[in-house]
Write a protein that holds these residues in place. Structure first.
Motif, PDB file in Angstrom:
ATOM      1  N   ARG A   1       0.834  -1.206   0.000  1.00  0.00           N
ATOM      2  CA  ARG A   1       0.000   0.000   0.000  1.00  0.00           C
ATOM      3  C   ARG A   1       0.870   1.257   0.000  1.00  0.00           C
ATOM      4  N   ARG A   2       1.951   1.213   0.776  1.00  0.00           N
ATOM      5  CA  ARG A   2       2.857   2.373   0.802  1.00  0.00           C
ATOM      6  C   ARG A   2       3.519   2.591  -0.552  1.00  0.00           C
ATOM      7  N   LEU A   3       3.877   1.502  -1.219  1.00  0.00           N
ATOM      8  CA  LEU A   3       4.493   1.615  -2.544  1.00  0.00           C
ATOM      9  C   LEU A   3       3.505   2.214  -3.542  1.00  0.00           C
TER      10      LEU A   3
ATOM     11  N   ALA B   1       0.930   4.183  -2.833  1.00  0.00           N
ATOM     12  CA  ALA B   1       0.754   5.606  -2.483  1.00  0.00           C
ATOM     13  C   ALA B   1       1.998   6.405  -2.851  1.00  0.00           C
ATOM     14  N   GLY B   2       3.175   5.828  -2.617  1.00  0.00           N
ATOM     15  CA  GLY B   2       4.417   6.526  -2.917  1.00  0.00           C
ATOM     16  C   GLY B   2       4.609   6.756  -4.400  1.00  0.00           C
ATOM     17  N   LEU B   3       4.246   5.768  -5.226  1.00  0.00           N
ATOM     18  CA  LEU B   3       4.392   5.928  -6.668  1.00  0.00           C
ATOM     19  C   LEU B   3       3.441   6.989  -7.207  1.00  0.00           C
ATOM     20  N   THR B   4       2.180   6.944  -6.773  1.00  0.00           N
ATOM     21  CA  THR B   4       1.229   7.941  -7.263  1.00  0.00           C
ATOM     22  C   THR B   4       1.621   9.339  -6.800  1.00  0.00           C
ATOM     23  N   GLN B   5       2.156   9.456  -5.583  1.00  0.00           N
ATOM     24  CA  GLN B   5       2.614  10.766  -5.104  1.00  0.00           C
ATOM     25  C   GLN B   5       3.820  11.245  -5.898  1.00  0.00           C
TER      26      GLN B   5
ATOM     27  N   PHE C   1      -4.928   6.179 -10.319  1.00  0.00           N
ATOM     28  CA  PHE C   1      -5.692   4.935 -10.188  1.00  0.00           C
ATOM     29  C   PHE C   1      -4.869   3.808  -9.561  1.00  0.00           C
ATOM     30  N   ILE C   2      -3.543   3.888  -9.666  1.00  0.00           N
ATOM     31  CA  ILE C   2      -2.693   2.830  -9.125  1.00  0.00           C
ATOM     32  C   ILE C   2      -2.890   2.685  -7.618  1.00  0.00           C
ATOM     33  N   GLU C   3      -3.150   3.794  -6.943  1.00  0.00           N
ATOM     34  CA  GLU C   3      -3.332   3.747  -5.495  1.00  0.00           C
ATOM     35  C   GLU C   3      -4.629   3.035  -5.120  1.00  0.00           C
ATOM     36  N   LYS C   4      -5.591   2.999  -6.027  1.00  0.00           N
ATOM     37  CA  LYS C   4      -6.875   2.362  -5.742  1.00  0.00           C
ATOM     38  C   LYS C   4      -6.859   0.861  -6.022  1.00  0.00           C
ATOM     39  N   HIS C   5      -5.882   0.409  -6.762  1.00  0.00           N
ATOM     40  CA  HIS C   5      -5.796  -1.021  -7.071  1.00  0.00           C
ATOM     41  C   HIS C   5      -5.294  -1.800  -5.860  1.00  0.00           C
ATOM     42  N   LYS C   6      -5.393  -3.130  -5.956  1.00  0.00           N
ATOM     43  CA  LYS C   6      -5.043  -3.985  -4.817  1.00  0.00           C
ATOM     44  C   LYS C   6      -4.107  -5.105  -5.253  1.00  0.00           C
TER      45      LYS C   6
ATOM     46  N   ASP D   1       1.266  -6.130 -21.987  1.00  0.00           N
ATOM     47  CA  ASP D   1      -0.099  -5.630 -21.816  1.00  0.00           C
ATOM     48  C   ASP D   1      -0.170  -4.418 -20.891  1.00  0.00           C
ATOM     49  N   GLY D   2       0.989  -3.943 -20.424  1.00  0.00           N
ATOM     50  CA  GLY D   2       1.020  -2.753 -19.576  1.00  0.00           C
ATOM     51  C   GLY D   2       0.999  -3.030 -18.096  1.00  0.00           C
ATOM     52  N   ARG D   3       1.018  -4.304 -17.711  1.00  0.00           N
ATOM     53  CA  ARG D   3       1.004  -4.662 -16.295  1.00  0.00           C
ATOM     54  C   ARG D   3       2.354  -4.406 -15.657  1.00  0.00           C
ATOM     55  N   ILE D   4       2.343  -3.842 -14.458  1.00  0.00           N
ATOM     56  CA  ILE D   4       3.572  -3.725 -13.675  1.00  0.00           C
ATOM     57  C   ILE D   4       3.370  -4.406 -12.323  1.00  0.00           C
ATOM     58  N   ASN D   5       4.448  -4.978 -11.809  1.00  0.00           N
ATOM     59  CA  ASN D   5       4.420  -5.636 -10.511  1.00  0.00           C
ATOM     60  C   ASN D   5       4.825  -4.626  -9.438  1.00  0.00           C
ATOM     61  N   ILE D   6       3.843  -4.114  -8.710  1.00  0.00           N
ATOM     62  CA  ILE D   6       4.106  -3.146  -7.646  1.00  0.00           C
ATOM     63  C   ILE D   6       5.019  -3.757  -6.584  1.00  0.00           C
ATOM     64  N   ALA D   7       4.872  -5.058  -6.349  1.00  0.00           N
ATOM     65  CA  ALA D   7       5.666  -5.743  -5.325  1.00  0.00           C
ATOM     66  C   ALA D   7       7.128  -5.905  -5.733  1.00  0.00           C
ATOM     67  N   GLY D   8       7.466  -5.540  -6.966  1.00  0.00           N
ATOM     68  CA  GLY D   8       8.848  -5.585  -7.406  1.00  0.00           C
ATOM     69  C   GLY D   8       9.564  -4.258  -7.248  1.00  0.00           C
ATOM     70  N   LEU D   9       8.849  -3.247  -6.748  1.00  0.00           N
ATOM     71  CA  LEU D   9       9.419  -1.903  -6.620  1.00  0.00           C
ATOM     72  C   LEU D   9      10.299  -1.755  -5.386  1.00  0.00           C
ATOM     73  N   GLN D  10      11.196  -0.794  -5.458  1.00  0.00           N
ATOM     74  CA  GLN D  10      11.981  -0.378  -4.301  1.00  0.00           C
ATOM     75  C   GLN D  10      11.704   1.103  -4.040  1.00  0.00           C
ATOM     76  N   GLU D  11      11.605   1.434  -2.765  1.00  0.00           N
ATOM     77  CA  GLU D  11      11.217   2.797  -2.379  1.00  0.00           C
ATOM     78  C   GLU D  11      12.099   3.862  -3.008  1.00  0.00           C
ATOM     79  N   GLN D  12      13.397   3.596  -3.076  1.00  0.00           N
ATOM     80  CA  GLN D  12      14.340   4.601  -3.565  1.00  0.00           C
ATOM     81  C   GLN D  12      14.255   4.810  -5.081  1.00  0.00           C
TER      82      GLN D  12
END
Length: 393
Positions: free
Chosen positions: A316-318, A320-324, A336-341, A368-379
């Motif tokens: 969830r933080r990732l 919110a952080g990406l959309t911000q 819309f990314i922040e609203k997805h789950k 197809d445009g899908r990204i894995n949010i769980a693969g992100l790093q905060e920095q």
């Protein structure tokens, strides 16, 4: 014989991983394959799993076969996790399978055995393996409308209007939570409406729940499935321990059959065991033994739930952080990314833009445009935000 074969097409997701590994750029990002990574970019072994593994090493006395159904303690634990305290609890049976993909195939084979002219209705879009698995089992596949590309949310009205056409020879495949690939989930009202349609029209609900705990929480993510199980005579479930236990390489899943009586569910289970015997025979034991150990020990269960909650909150933080970060760069185009789950979101980028993202920025995402949010790093959120805006303008 084999000279007659044509070249196989590369898997669109797994081939990305190889390309990523060969990329020498330090800023590269792998947002393709669906694995959870921590802030250091690693996929860790959960502490509850690590402790269970130590216990298993100390106490396990044999590597003998466990049987066609796999670990029955695990099977019961998975049913408890999903349908305990529902009316389905006393009329369900489970079989351990090699991952949720194994469960999908075994259940598809069972459907073909029971009713060869079955049509499986799949959301548009859906998990990339749903269609090929169903078709490989000999079943017909039909897509129902799901994702609104304009709003990046579920088009409930169109979905329900189409599903109202499904009948007794149809199976409706639903994502239990954290829809793959879109990240857009149906509401609880949608679950209730689909339950009513199933009872009215006679189609069989089929729930694939691979990400329980990654959306709204462990209990909340199963709410729709539980409502269905409580209110329909028959349904089937494929479930996975890859994500919420971090057991990706252990291939740990289960196929669950819910019928109008335990006798009927056990009969269906027996036929799955026959099908398994003609395929892989017995599932691997290690992952199931770990899950059974965790879920049958109060302290380990508490540790696991705490770890899963932290993973959920970090996702969830990732988001919110990406959309911000995108907003900080002057756009609300990806709010819309922040609203997805869950792990994934569909960005709306075209295949050409995804290729540009890879070539110019070293960011690997599915076509197809899908990204894995769980693969992100905060920095790296700001870097990704700038890249998304650059290719989308």
């Amino acid at each position: 014989m084999f000279k007659q074969l044509t070249e196989a097409q590369l898997d669109p997701i797994l081939s990305l991983t190889q390309m990523f590994r060969e990329d020498a750029r330090s800023e590269k990002m792998d947002l393709g394959i669906g694995v959870y990574r921590n802030s250091q970019g690693e996929t860790p072994i959960m502490q509850a799993v690590f402790q269970a593994e130590q216990r298993l090493l100390d106490t396990q006395k044999t590597k003998a076969y466990v049987g066609l159904a796999g670990d029955e303690v695990f099977n019961q634990a998975m049913m408890d996790l999903l349908i305990k305290d529902t009316s389905a609890d006393s009329r369900a049976a489970a079989v351990q399978t090699p991952g949720a993909s194994g469960a999908l195939r075994m259940l598809a084979d069972l459907m073909y055995l029971a009713q060869p002219d079955t049509t499986v209705w799949i959301s548009n879009p859906s998990y990339v393996n749903h269609k090929p698995v169903m078709e490989a089992a000999g079943l017909k596949v039909k897509f129902y409308p799901y994702f609104d590309t304009a709003t990046k949310q579920v088009n409930s009205e169109a979905m329900l209007a189409e599903l109202a056409k499904a009948g007794p020879k149809d199976v409706v495949l639903l994502h239990g939570c954290c829809h793959n690939p879109t990240g857009a989930d149906i509401s609880f009202d949608d679950w209730k409406a689909i339950t009513d349609l199933a009872n009215k029209n006679g189609f069989l609900p089929f729930v694939d729940i691979a990400y329980q705990g990654f959306g709204d929480g462990l209990e909340q993510d199963a709410a729709g499935l539980r409502h269905l199980a409580d209110n329909v005579e028959e349904m089937i479930v494929a479930t996975s321990c890859s994500k919420n236990f971090g057991l990706y390489r252990e291939r740990t899943g289960a196929a669950i059959i819910i019928s109008d009586s335990l006798k009927e569910a056990q009969k269906a289970k027996g036929r799955i065991l026959q099908l398994a015997r003609a395929s892989y025979t017995m599932p691997p034991d290690h992952g199931a033994a770990l899950v059974a150990t965790v879920l049958n020990d109060a302290a380990l269960t508490a540790t696991w739930k705490s770890e899963l909650t932290e993973m959920n909150q970090r996702l969830r933080r990732l988001r919110a952080g990406l959309t911000q970060a995108v907003r900080d760069n002057g756009s609300d185009a990806f709010d819309f990314i922040e609203k997805h789950k869950g792990m994934f979101s569909v960005t709306g980028l075209s295949q050409a833009q995804i290729i540009q993202l890879r070539n110019e920025f070293g960011i690997y995402a599915v076509g197809d445009g899908r990204i894995n949010i769980a693969g992100l790093q905060e920095q790296k959120l700001d870097y990704l935000a700038k890249a998304l805006l650059s290719v989308s303008r």
